[in-house]
Design a protein around this motif. Structure first.
Motif, PDB file in Angstrom:
ATOM      1  N   GLY A 263       0.793  -1.211   0.000  1.00  0.00           N
ATOM      2  CA  GLY A 263       0.000   0.000   0.000  1.00  0.00           C
ATOM      3  C   GLY A 263       0.826   1.262   0.000  1.00  0.00           C
ATOM      4  O   GLY A 263       2.025   1.260   0.295  1.00  0.00           O
ATOM      5  N   LEU A 264       0.159   2.370  -0.339  1.00  0.00           N
ATOM      6  CA  LEU A 264       0.725   3.702  -0.175  1.00  0.00           C
ATOM      7  C   LEU A 264       0.132   4.237   1.124  1.00  0.00           C
ATOM      8  O   LEU A 264      -1.042   4.609   1.181  1.00  0.00           O
ATOM      9  CB  LEU A 264       0.369   4.600  -1.357  1.00  0.00           C
ATOM     10  CG  LEU A 264       0.873   6.044  -1.294  1.00  0.00           C
ATOM     11  CD1 LEU A 264       2.388   6.088  -1.257  1.00  0.00           C
ATOM     12  CD2 LEU A 264       0.339   6.852  -2.473  1.00  0.00           C
ATOM     13  N   MET A 265       0.916   4.259   2.175  1.00  0.00           N
ATOM     14  CA  MET A 265       0.438   4.572   3.520  1.00  0.00           C
ATOM     15  C   MET A 265       0.023   6.035   3.627  1.00  0.00           C
ATOM     16  O   MET A 265       0.785   6.946   3.314  1.00  0.00           O
ATOM     17  CB  MET A 265       1.542   4.263   4.532  1.00  0.00           C
ATOM     18  CG  MET A 265       1.187   4.571   5.963  1.00  0.00           C
ATOM     19  SD  MET A 265       2.597   4.188   7.055  1.00  0.00           S
ATOM     20  CE  MET A 265       1.991   4.834   8.607  1.00  0.00           C
ATOM     21  N   THR A 266      -1.212   6.270   4.104  1.00  0.00           N
ATOM     22  CA  THR A 266      -1.716   7.626   4.339  1.00  0.00           C
ATOM     23  C   THR A 266      -2.262   7.788   5.752  1.00  0.00           C
ATOM     24  O   THR A 266      -2.622   8.898   6.144  1.00  0.00           O
ATOM     25  CB  THR A 266      -2.839   7.965   3.340  1.00  0.00           C
ATOM     26  OG1 THR A 266      -3.917   7.006   3.495  1.00  0.00           O
ATOM     27  CG2 THR A 266      -2.337   7.899   1.906  1.00  0.00           C
ATOM     28  N   SER A 267      -2.329   6.704   6.511  1.00  0.00           N
ATOM     29  CA  SER A 267      -2.960   6.743   7.834  1.00  0.00           C
ATOM     30  C   SER A 267      -2.220   7.618   8.830  1.00  0.00           C
ATOM     31  O   SER A 267      -2.779   7.995   9.868  1.00  0.00           O
ATOM     32  CB  SER A 267      -3.089   5.319   8.391  1.00  0.00           C
ATOM     33  OG  SER A 267      -1.813   4.703   8.470  1.00  0.00           O
ATOM     34  N   HIS A 268      -0.956   7.955   8.569  1.00  0.00           N
ATOM     35  CA  HIS A 268      -0.184   8.778   9.493  1.00  0.00           C
ATOM     36  C   HIS A 268      -0.479  10.263   9.338  1.00  0.00           C
ATOM     37  O   HIS A 268      -0.036  11.072  10.155  1.00  0.00           O
ATOM     38  CB  HIS A 268       1.313   8.549   9.265  1.00  0.00           C
ATOM     39  CG  HIS A 268       1.767   8.962   7.891  1.00  0.00           C
ATOM     40  ND1 HIS A 268       1.372   8.293   6.751  1.00  0.00           N
ATOM     41  CD2 HIS A 268       2.573   9.985   7.475  1.00  0.00           C
ATOM     42  CE1 HIS A 268       1.913   8.874   5.697  1.00  0.00           C
ATOM     43  NE2 HIS A 268       2.636   9.898   6.102  1.00  0.00           N
ATOM     44  N   LEU A 269      -1.218  10.630   8.299  1.00  0.00           N
ATOM     45  CA  LEU A 269      -1.506  12.033   8.029  1.00  0.00           C
ATOM     46  C   LEU A 269      -2.739  12.492   8.808  1.00  0.00           C
ATOM     47  O   LEU A 269      -3.649  11.706   9.080  1.00  0.00           O
ATOM     48  CB  LEU A 269      -1.713  12.242   6.526  1.00  0.00           C
ATOM     49  CG  LEU A 269      -0.514  11.849   5.650  1.00  0.00           C
ATOM     50  CD1 LEU A 269      -0.873  11.943   4.181  1.00  0.00           C
ATOM     51  CD2 LEU A 269       0.690  12.734   5.970  1.00  0.00           C
ATOM     52  N   LEU A 279      -4.971   2.642  -0.425  1.00  0.00           N
ATOM     53  CA  LEU A 279      -4.382   2.609  -1.759  1.00  0.00           C
ATOM     54  C   LEU A 279      -3.449   1.413  -1.828  1.00  0.00           C
ATOM     55  O   LEU A 279      -2.430   1.379  -1.139  1.00  0.00           O
ATOM     56  CB  LEU A 279      -3.619   3.903  -2.041  1.00  0.00           C
ATOM     57  CG  LEU A 279      -4.444   5.196  -1.982  1.00  0.00           C
ATOM     58  CD1 LEU A 279      -3.543   6.409  -2.095  1.00  0.00           C
ATOM     59  CD2 LEU A 279      -5.483   5.197  -3.092  1.00  0.00           C
ATOM     60  N   GLU A 280      -3.783   0.424  -2.657  1.00  0.00           N
ATOM     61  CA  GLU A 280      -2.998  -0.807  -2.725  1.00  0.00           C
ATOM     62  C   GLU A 280      -2.761  -1.198  -4.174  1.00  0.00           C
ATOM     63  O   GLU A 280      -3.587  -0.940  -5.053  1.00  0.00           O
ATOM     64  CB  GLU A 280      -3.702  -1.950  -1.985  1.00  0.00           C
ATOM     65  CG  GLU A 280      -3.824  -1.725  -0.479  1.00  0.00           C
ATOM     66  CD  GLU A 280      -4.468  -2.914   0.220  1.00  0.00           C
ATOM     67  OE1 GLU A 280      -5.270  -3.616  -0.428  1.00  0.00           O
ATOM     68  OE2 GLU A 280      -4.165  -3.147   1.399  1.00  0.00           O
ATOM     69  N   GLU A 289       4.202   2.792  -9.740  1.00  0.00           N
ATOM     70  CA  GLU A 289       3.135   3.742  -9.441  1.00  0.00           C
ATOM     71  C   GLU A 289       3.300   4.401  -8.074  1.00  0.00           C
ATOM     72  O   GLU A 289       2.877   5.540  -7.883  1.00  0.00           O
ATOM     73  CB  GLU A 289       1.776   3.049  -9.529  1.00  0.00           C
ATOM     74  CG  GLU A 289       1.373   2.659 -10.937  1.00  0.00           C
ATOM     75  CD  GLU A 289      -0.104   2.378 -11.060  1.00  0.00           C
ATOM     76  OE1 GLU A 289      -0.834   2.529 -10.050  1.00  0.00           O
ATOM     77  OE2 GLU A 289      -0.539   2.003 -12.156  1.00  0.00           O
ATOM     78  N   TYR A 290       3.865   3.679  -7.104  1.00  0.00           N
ATOM     79  CA  TYR A 290       4.037   4.223  -5.762  1.00  0.00           C
ATOM     80  C   TYR A 290       5.483   4.579  -5.439  1.00  0.00           C
ATOM     81  O   TYR A 290       5.806   4.887  -4.297  1.00  0.00           O
ATOM     82  CB  TYR A 290       3.531   3.220  -4.718  1.00  0.00           C
ATOM     83  CG  TYR A 290       2.036   2.995  -4.727  1.00  0.00           C
ATOM     84  CD1 TYR A 290       1.177   3.851  -5.404  1.00  0.00           C
ATOM     85  CD2 TYR A 290       1.470   1.919  -4.050  1.00  0.00           C
ATOM     86  CE1 TYR A 290      -0.187   3.646  -5.418  1.00  0.00           C
ATOM     87  CE2 TYR A 290       0.103   1.712  -4.039  1.00  0.00           C
ATOM     88  CZ  TYR A 290      -0.720   2.568  -4.738  1.00  0.00           C
ATOM     89  OH  TYR A 290      -2.075   2.366  -4.727  1.00  0.00           O
TER      90      TYR A 290
END
Length: 604
Positions: A263-269, A279-280, A289-290
Motif C-alpha cells: 500500500g501507499l500509507m496515508t494513515s499517518h496524516l 491505496l494498494e 506507481e508508488y
C-alpha cells in the motif's frame, strides 16, 4: 454528490470521475461520456461507453479524445475497428494441473495444521522461522513443522484422500496421482527439483545464511550500522508470514490471496480522508506507481510518495545486483560480484536493489489537481534472472521435434523461472535513508548530504542516505524458445521485439486467453542467440506457459497468421503486432521481419 447528479432537478449535470464510476449503480439518464484517452482494449471501451443510452428515451453520445501516443493514434486512424472490436470470452482451462495441484497442497496443509494446533486450535506455525528452522527446547511442537508435514504426507491418511477425491475432477486423478499418492510423495520429497516445498525451504535457508554471514562480516569490521541493517533484514526474512511465503513459492494457491500487495500509507496524516483511504497495488506495479516521486489521485487529492515504509526493528530485503543491457539478464550476489557479463562478456552495471515489501509512505496531499496527469516513475522492462532448481537450470534446450524448417528451434519449459522488475528512476536511482525510509529520485553527489525528515513523523533524520534501485523478484512458469541460426543479427532490437510480439499474440490466439494472462521477454543465451520467453502473468504460474510450450507448432502457425496482416510491409498495426502493453516498441515492430523468421522454422 452523486445524488445531486442523478436527481432530475439536480444542479450538477457534469461529473469528472475515474473509470470505476457507477460500479453497481445505474445512472439511466446519462446521455454523454467523454473519454480523455483511448482505453487499453475494446472490452474497456465497451464497458465505459456502455454507461450511456440505457434508456430508450435518450440518445447517447460517446466522444473519445486520442492523445499523441502510439496507442491512441492507432485507434484514431482505425476507429471503426476499435468500436467494432471483438471481446474474447473468458477461458478457464478445464485441465489446469498446476492450479489444481496447489489446491491439493492447501487441503493437505489445512488438515495438517489442524492436527498440530492443539486442543484450543491456536498454536500453529505462523512465521517462516517457526516452520523451517531447527526446533529448540521452547518449541511448541514435537519436531520441526516442515518435517512433521512430510511425515504426515507419508502416512497417507485415508480421510485426506477421500476429501481430495470429492473436490478434484476425476479426469485429473491420474495426472496428479490422487490414488497413488504421487502428489504427496512429490511434495514430501527432499529434492528441490521435484518438490516446491523443498525448493522454498532451500531458498529460505540460503537467504537466512547469506544475511547472517553479512551481519557477522559487518560486525567483525566494526561497521555496526550495516550490521544492524542486516540484522533487521534477517528478521524480516525469518518473520515472513508462512502462508504468504508458501503461496509465493508455488506450494499453495495464490489466486485470490493478495500476498504481494503493498500500500501507499496515508494513515499517518492528520485528516479523516487520509486515515480512511486504502491505496494498494500488486508489488510489480507498485514499484512504479508508488515509487518515491510518483503520485496518484484519490479522494479529489494528489498523494505523492515520499518514502518506503519501514517496520520497527525490521529491514527491507536488499542485495547487490548487476544488469547486462546486451543480454537483458539480471545477476545478484553471491552468484556474481562484478566484472563483465559471464555470458556475453559485455560491461555490466552494479547497483543495490531494495524490495519495498512493506509498501510506501505518502506525504501531505495536494488538493490542486492541475491539468497534467500525476507523475509516475515507470519501471524498466522485466529482466530474466534465473531458473530455480539445479536440474531445471542445467537442463539444456532441446530441438522441438514438431518443427522441421530451415531454422532449428531449441525449447525448454521450466516451472521455476525467476524474473525481476527493477525501477531505477530512469537511470537516476533513488536516494534512500535506511533509518527512516525517506526517499526521492535523484543521483547527484549533493544528495548524499540530503537533509530530510522522517516521512511518518515531523522529526528531522540524520541517517545516511544511499543510492538504491527498487525491485521485485517473482517466480512463474516459463517457456523458452531459442533461435540459434537466424539470417539476421540476433541482437537486432527490431527483430527481438517483433518476433516476441508475434509469439505472444500467436500464443494468445492458440490458447484462447486474454492478452493480460501471458507476457514475454527476450534475453541472450550463452551461445549469444536470442531466447524468447513466454511466462504466466499469474504469480506462481497457471500452466499457460506449459501449454504454449506443448503446442508450440500451433503457436508458430497462429503467429504467422498474425503477421499476414493487410497493413504495410515492414510495419505493424493493432491488427497484428501492436498492443497497449508494447507501446514503447511500436516504432520498431516489423511484421515482415517477424514473418520471415517464423516461417523459416516450419517445413512449408
Amino acid at each position: 454528490m452523486q445524488e445531486r447528479f442523478v436527481k432530475p432537478d439536480g444542479d450538477i449535470n457534469v461529473l469528472s470521475c475515474s473509470t470505476t464510476f457507477e460500479l453497481g449503480v445505474d445512472v439511466g439518464e446519462l446521455e454523454a461520456v467523454f473519454l480523455r484517452n483511448v482505453p487499453p482494449t475494446a472490452a474497456n471501451y465497451v464497458q465505459r461507453a456502455g454507461r450511456v443510452g440505457r434508456r430508450l428515451s435518450s440518445t447517447s453520445l460517446v466522444v473519445t479524445f486520442a492523445q499523441l501516443r502510439p496507442h491512441d493514434r492507432q485507434a484514431f486512424e482505425r476507429a471503426e475497428d476499435w468500436v467494432a472490436g471483438n471481446v474474447p470470452a473468458p477461458r478457464i482451462p478445464a485441465r489446469n494441473e498446476r492450479i489444481v495441484r496447489r489446491h491439493v497442497h492447501s487441503v493437505a496443509m489445512s488438515r495438517f495444521l489442524r492436527k498440530i494446533a492443539g486442543p484450543d486450535g491456536s498454536v500453529w506455525p505462523r512465521f517462516a522461522h517457526e516452520f523451517f528452522e531447527a526446533a529448540d527446547g521452547s518449541s511448541k511442537w514435537e519436531g520441526l513443522p516442515c518435517d512433521l508435514l512430510r511425515r504426515y504426507l507419508e502416512s497417507r491418511e485415508a480421510e485426506l484422500q477421500d476429501e481430495l477425491k470429492r473436490i478434484v475432477p476425476e479426469e485429473l486423478w491420474s495426472d496428479l496421482g490422487i490414488e497413488s499418492w504421487e502428489w504427496a510423495d512429490r511434495l514430501a520429497s527432499d529434492d528441490a527439483n521435484k518438490s516446491p516445498l523443498a525448493l522454498a525451504e532451500q531458498q529460505y535457508r540460503a537467504d537466512v545464511e547469506l544475511f547472517r554471514q553479512l551481519e557477522r562480516e559487518a560486525s567483525d569490521s566494526a561497521n555496526y550500522t550495516a550490521a544492524r541493517r542486516y540484522q533487521w533484514v534477517l528478521r524480516t526474512i525469518r518473520e515472513a508470514w508462512l502462508i504468504n511465503l508458501l503461496a509465493s513459492r508455488g506450494v499453495l494457491p495464490k489466486y485470490g490471496f493478495p500476498v504481494d500487495v503493498v500500500g501507499l500509507m496515508t494513515s499517518h496524516l492528520d485528516s479523516t480522508v487520509a486515515r480512511q483511504l486504502e491505496l494498494e497495488r500488486d508489488l510489480r506495479i507498485a514499484v512504479s506507481e508508488y515509487a518515491p516521486g510518483s503520485a496518484v489521485v484519490a479522494a479529489k487529492q494528489v498523494w505523492r510518495s515520499v518514502g518506503l515504509r519501514l517496520l520497527p526493528s525490521k529491514g527491507l530485503p536488499e542485495r547487490e545486483y548487476w544488469r547486462c543491457p546486451g543480454c537483458n539478464r539480471l545477476y545478484t550476489s553471491p552468484d556474481m560480484t562484478g566484472g563483465d557479463c559471464p555470458r556475453c562478456g559485455g560491461p555490466v552495471r552494479g547497483d543495490r536493489m531494495v524490495e519495498p515489501v512493506y509498501g510506501f509512505v505518502a506525504g501531505q496531499p495536494n488538493s490542486s489537481l492541475g491539468d497534467d496527469p500525476p507523475p509516475r516513475l515507470y519501471a524498466s522492462r522485466v529482466l530474466f534472472h534465473e531458473i530455480g532448481g539445479a536440474s531445471e537450470a542445467q537442463e539444456p534446450r532441446k530441438p522441438l521435434p514438431a518443427l522441421r524448417g530451415r531454422t532449428t528451434v531449441l525449447g525448454r519449459y521450466a516451472r521455476n523461472g525467476w524474473l525481476a522488475v527493477v525501477n531505477d528512476a530512469r537511470g537516476r536511482g533513488f536516494r534512500f535513508c535506511a533509518d527512516c525510509g525517506a526517499a526521492h529520485p535523484g543521483g547527484s553527489k549533493k544528495d548524499e548530504s540530503w537533509k530530510h525528515r522522517n516521512p511518518v513523523s515531523p522529526r528531522e533524520c540524520s541517517g545516511k542516505v544511499e543510492k538504491v534501485h527498487l525491485g521485485h523478484r517473482f517466480a512463474s512458469d516459463i517457456a523458452e524458445f531459442e533461435f540459434p541460426h537466424l539470417d539476421v543479427e540476433p541482437r537486432d532490437e527490431s527483430l527481438r521485439a517483433s518476433v516476441l510480439a508475434a509469439l505472444l499474440e500467436g500464443a494468445r490466439r492458440a490458447l484462447k486467453v486474454r492478452a493480460g494472462d501471458i507476457n514475454g521477454l527476450v534475453y541472450t543465451s550463452d551461445s549469444r542467440n536470442p531466447v524468447f520467453v513466454i511466462y504466466d502473468e499469474v504469480p506462481g504460474g497457471a500452466g499457460l506457459a506449459k501449454e504454449a510450450f506443448q503446442r508450440f507448432e500451433e503457436v508458430i502457425r497462429e503467429a504467422i497468421r498474425v503477421c499476414e496482416c493487410t497493413c504495410g510491409e515492414h510495419s505493424s498495426c493493432y491488427g497484428c503486432l501492436r498492443s497497449y502493453r508494447n507501446q514503447d516498441a511500436h516504432e520498431m515492430l516489423d511484421r515482415t521481419l517477424a514473418r520471415e523468421v517464423l516461417t523459416s522454422v516450419l517445413a512449408g
